[in-house]
Design an enzyme around this catalytic site. Structure first.
Site, PDB file in Angstrom:
ATOM      1  N   CYS A 106       0.839  -1.194   0.000  1.00 21.82           N
ATOM      2  CA  CYS A 106       0.000   0.000   0.000  1.00 21.82           C
ATOM      3  C   CYS A 106       0.880   1.252   0.000  1.00 21.82           C
ATOM      4  O   CYS A 106       1.582   1.527  -0.956  1.00 21.82           O
ATOM      5  CB  CYS A 106      -0.972  -0.067   1.175  1.00 21.82           C
ATOM      6  SG  CYS A 106      -2.393   1.027   1.016  1.00 21.82           S
ATOM      7  N   HIS A 107       0.864   2.025   1.093  1.00 22.53           N
ATOM      8  CA  HIS A 107       1.724   3.199   1.217  1.00 22.53           C
ATOM      9  C   HIS A 107       3.100   2.840   1.785  1.00 22.53           C
ATOM     10  O   HIS A 107       3.975   3.700   1.887  1.00 22.53           O
ATOM     11  CB  HIS A 107       1.071   4.255   2.120  1.00 22.53           C
ATOM     12  CG  HIS A 107      -0.063   4.991   1.476  1.00 22.53           C
ATOM     13  ND1 HIS A 107      -1.291   4.410   1.256  1.00 22.53           N
ATOM     14  CD2 HIS A 107      -0.158   6.253   1.005  1.00 22.53           C
ATOM     15  CE1 HIS A 107      -2.111   5.288   0.686  1.00 22.53           C
ATOM     16  NE2 HIS A 107      -1.439   6.420   0.519  1.00 22.53           N
TER      17      HIS A 107
END
Length: 174
Positions: A106-107
């Site tokens: 994800c991030h």
């Protein structure tokens, strides 16, 4: 238990994405790995995006990359806090230099950008940080999991099964 004797660090900070910490944590434990939650402060409780607590085992300053077989950077907003600590970036860079598992979901690849380990490597991330990943030299693609030697990346929580299969595969071959 394919990962008996392996030791893996999972980084955490405030506003982490719950599934991206706990799913990897328990899958690795299930495979026999020793898993440490690493953060800026040892013994501190960090809340997730929804407030779910995660207590760190150790701090970045007290761990040595040579003692670990891999590191996982989860998503949520935690990576923006994690990468503010030079020791976290140095840890990732040194684990990568040893050819050991470096993973982000994800991030989480924001941490990999700051550690300068993406240049010329195939990877993915949450689409909103694609520009950051590309500007850090990553060759970005929209896939549920991308493996480039010891580097494993995924886009979002729905990719966790593929992400963890890849992480376990990389760890088991070390």
């Amino acid at each position: 238990m394919t990962l008996q004797g392996k030791k893996v660090a999972i980084f955490v900070d405030q506003q982490y994405q719950e599934m991206e910490v706990w799913y990897p944590y328990y899958r690795l434990v299930e495979e026999g790995a020793e898993v440490h939650v690493i953060a800026a402060e040892a013994g501190k409780t960090y809340p997730s995006k929804t407030g779910y607590p995660c207590k760190s085992d150790k701090s970045y300053d007290e761990v040595k990359p040579f003692d670990y077989d891999g590191v996982i950077a989860p998503g949520g907003f935690a990576p923006d806090f994690i990468r503010r600590h030079p020791a976290s970036s140095a840890f990732i860079a040194q684990v990568d230099a040893q050819g050991k598992l470096v993973a982000g979901i994800c991030h989480g690849p924001w941490c990999l950008c700051s550690a300068n380990v993406l240049r010329g490597r195939h990877c993915t991330s949450f689409f909103a940080i694609k520009d950051d990943v590309v500007n850090a030299g990553g060759v970005w693609e929209d896939s549920e999991v991308v493996v480039d030697k010891n580097l494993v990346t995924s886009r979002k929580p729905a990719d966790l099964p593929a992400f963890m299969r890849a992480c376990i595969d990389v760890l088991s071959k070390q």
